[in-house]
Design a protein around this motif. Structure first.
Motif, PDB file in Angstrom:
ATOM      1  N   TYR A   1     -40.227 -38.003  -6.619  1.00  0.00           N
ATOM      2  CA  TYR A   1     -41.087 -39.172  -6.767  1.00  0.00           C
ATOM      3  C   TYR A   1     -41.808 -39.222  -8.112  1.00  0.00           C
ATOM      4  O   TYR A   1     -42.217 -40.290  -8.545  1.00  0.00           O
ATOM      5  N   ILE A   2     -41.984 -38.077  -8.730  1.00  0.00           N
ATOM      6  CA  ILE A   2     -42.583 -38.017 -10.066  1.00  0.00           C
ATOM      7  C   ILE A   2     -41.803 -37.007 -10.890  1.00  0.00           C
ATOM      8  O   ILE A   2     -41.033 -36.200 -10.342  1.00  0.00           O
ATOM      9  N   GLU A   3     -42.019 -37.054 -12.198  1.00  0.00           N
ATOM     10  CA  GLU A   3     -41.391 -36.078 -13.091  1.00  0.00           C
ATOM     11  C   GLU A   3     -42.338 -35.799 -14.249  1.00  0.00           C
ATOM     12  O   GLU A   3     -43.186 -36.634 -14.581  1.00  0.00           O
ATOM     13  N   ALA A   4     -42.183 -34.612 -14.823  1.00  0.00           N
ATOM     14  CA  ALA A   4     -42.958 -34.281 -16.016  1.00  0.00           C
ATOM     15  C   ALA A   4     -42.443 -35.165 -17.147  1.00  0.00           C
ATOM     16  O   ALA A   4     -41.233 -35.362 -17.282  1.00  0.00           O
ATOM     17  N   SER A   5     -43.364 -35.711 -17.923  1.00  0.00           N
ATOM     18  CA  SER A   5     -42.946 -36.625 -18.994  1.00  0.00           C
ATOM     19  C   SER A   5     -43.370 -36.144 -20.369  1.00  0.00           C
ATOM     20  O   SER A   5     -43.253 -36.873 -21.334  1.00  0.00           O
TER      21      SER A   5
ATOM     22  N   TYR B   1     -47.365 -36.416 -16.158  1.00  0.00           N
ATOM     23  CA  TYR B   1     -46.441 -36.793 -15.093  1.00  0.00           C
ATOM     24  C   TYR B   1     -46.296 -38.302 -15.066  1.00  0.00           C
ATOM     25  O   TYR B   1     -47.227 -39.026 -15.392  1.00  0.00           O
ATOM     26  N   ARG B   2     -45.104 -38.756 -14.659  1.00  0.00           N
ATOM     27  CA  ARG B   2     -44.886 -40.191 -14.503  1.00  0.00           C
ATOM     28  C   ARG B   2     -44.134 -40.440 -13.205  1.00  0.00           C
ATOM     29  O   ARG B   2     -43.420 -39.572 -12.699  1.00  0.00           O
ATOM     30  N   LEU B   3     -44.290 -41.644 -12.699  1.00  0.00           N
ATOM     31  CA  LEU B   3     -43.632 -42.083 -11.486  1.00  0.00           C
ATOM     32  C   LEU B   3     -42.155 -42.329 -11.774  1.00  0.00           C
ATOM     33  O   LEU B   3     -41.810 -42.890 -12.816  1.00  0.00           O
ATOM     34  N   THR B   4     -41.282 -41.924 -10.870  1.00  0.00           N
ATOM     35  CA  THR B   4     -39.858 -42.221 -10.985  1.00  0.00           C
ATOM     36  C   THR B   4     -39.566 -43.508 -10.202  1.00  0.00           C
ATOM     37  O   THR B   4     -40.408 -43.964  -9.417  1.00  0.00           O
ATOM     38  N   PRO B   5     -38.371 -44.082 -10.366  1.00  0.00           N
ATOM     39  CA  PRO B   5     -38.010 -45.240  -9.542  1.00  0.00           C
ATOM     40  C   PRO B   5     -38.088 -44.932  -8.037  1.00  0.00           C
ATOM     41  O   PRO B   5     -38.562 -45.770  -7.256  1.00  0.00           O
ATOM     42  N   ASP B   6     -37.669 -43.736  -7.624  1.00  0.00           N
ATOM     43  CA  ASP B   6     -37.793 -43.356  -6.210  1.00  0.00           C
ATOM     44  C   ASP B   6     -39.258 -43.262  -5.798  1.00  0.00           C
ATOM     45  O   ASP B   6     -39.621 -43.613  -4.670  1.00  0.00           O
TER      46      ASP B   6
ATOM     47  N   ILE C   1     -49.817 -30.949  -4.540  1.00  0.00           N
ATOM     48  CA  ILE C   1     -49.281 -32.294  -4.332  1.00  0.00           C
ATOM     49  C   ILE C   1     -48.293 -32.640  -5.438  1.00  0.00           C
ATOM     50  O   ILE C   1     -47.198 -33.155  -5.172  1.00  0.00           O
ATOM     51  N   LEU C   2     -48.667 -32.369  -6.688  1.00  0.00           N
ATOM     52  CA  LEU C   2     -47.755 -32.666  -7.803  1.00  0.00           C
ATOM     53  C   LEU C   2     -46.438 -31.928  -7.635  1.00  0.00           C
ATOM     54  O   LEU C   2     -45.360 -32.522  -7.836  1.00  0.00           O
ATOM     55  N   ASP C   3     -46.479 -30.665  -7.264  1.00  0.00           N
ATOM     56  CA  ASP C   3     -45.246 -29.886  -7.061  1.00  0.00           C
ATOM     57  C   ASP C   3     -44.382 -30.513  -5.972  1.00  0.00           C
ATOM     58  O   ASP C   3     -43.161 -30.627  -6.125  1.00  0.00           O
TER      59      ASP C   3
ATOM     60  N   PHE D   1     -40.667 -36.845   2.525  1.00  0.00           N
ATOM     61  CA  PHE D   1     -41.971 -36.379   2.078  1.00  0.00           C
ATOM     62  C   PHE D   1     -43.044 -36.958   2.984  1.00  0.00           C
ATOM     63  O   PHE D   1     -43.107 -38.173   3.172  1.00  0.00           O
ATOM     64  N   GLY D   2     -43.891 -36.099   3.572  1.00  0.00           N
ATOM     65  CA  GLY D   2     -45.013 -36.586   4.386  1.00  0.00           C
ATOM     66  C   GLY D   2     -46.093 -37.130   3.469  1.00  0.00           C
ATOM     67  O   GLY D   2     -46.662 -36.392   2.681  1.00  0.00           O
TER      68      GLY D   2
END
Length: 114
Positions: A57-61, A74-79, A48-50, A3-4
Motif C-alpha cells: 500500500y505504500i513504498e519508500a520514495s 513514504y508514498r502511497l501506491t496505486p494499491d 504500521i509503516l512496515d 491487511f486489517g
C-alpha cells in the motif's frame, strides 16, 4: 483486503494521499487530521509503516539526511490508494447505516417480564 485496516493505519494512508512524508511528518499530519485524537508513537508508527509496505500500500520514495539524521520518505501506491478508497466507502456505508438506525423510531417498551 488482506491487511486489517485499523483507524491508525487508515490515518497513515490518508496522510500519504496528500503527499509523500517522512515518519515525523506522518505523525504530525495524523495528529492534525484527527484533531489530536490519534497520536502515533514511534514504535506504533514504524510497525504500521512496515505492514503497509508489506501489503504493497505504500513504498519508500527516498531518503534525506537532515541534521545528521536519516529521513525516509513514504508514498502511497496505486494499491494503497485503492485500499484507502475502499475503506472510506466501507466507513461511509457504516456511518449511513448507523444514521438510519439511530433515526428510526425506538422500539416500544416491553409491557412486562417475558
Amino acid at each position: 483486503m488482506a491487511f486489517g485496516m485499523s483507524e491508525q493505519a487508515y490515518f497513515v494512508l490518508l496522510s500519504l494521499a496528500e503527499e509523500p512524508r517522512h515518519g515525523y511528518g506522518v505523525v504530525q499530519a495524523v495528529k492534525a487530521m484527527s484533531d489530536g485524537r490519534v497520536r502515533l508513537g514511534a514504535g506504533t508508527l514504524y510497525g504500521i509503516l512496515d505492514r503497509l509496505v508489506e501489503a504493497g500500500y505504500i513504498e519508500a520514495s527516498g531518503e534525506l539526511v537532515v541534521d545528521g539524521r536519516l529521513r525516509r520518505y513514504y508514498r502511497l501506491t496505486p494499491d494503497g490508494r485503492a485500499a484507502l478508497a475502499a475503506e472510506t466507502a466501507r466507513l461511509t456505508d457504516l456511518a449511513s447505516l448507523a444514521r438510519r438506525v439511530l433515526a428510526a423510531r425506538p422500539p416500544r417498551a416491553a409491557l412486562g417480564p417475558a
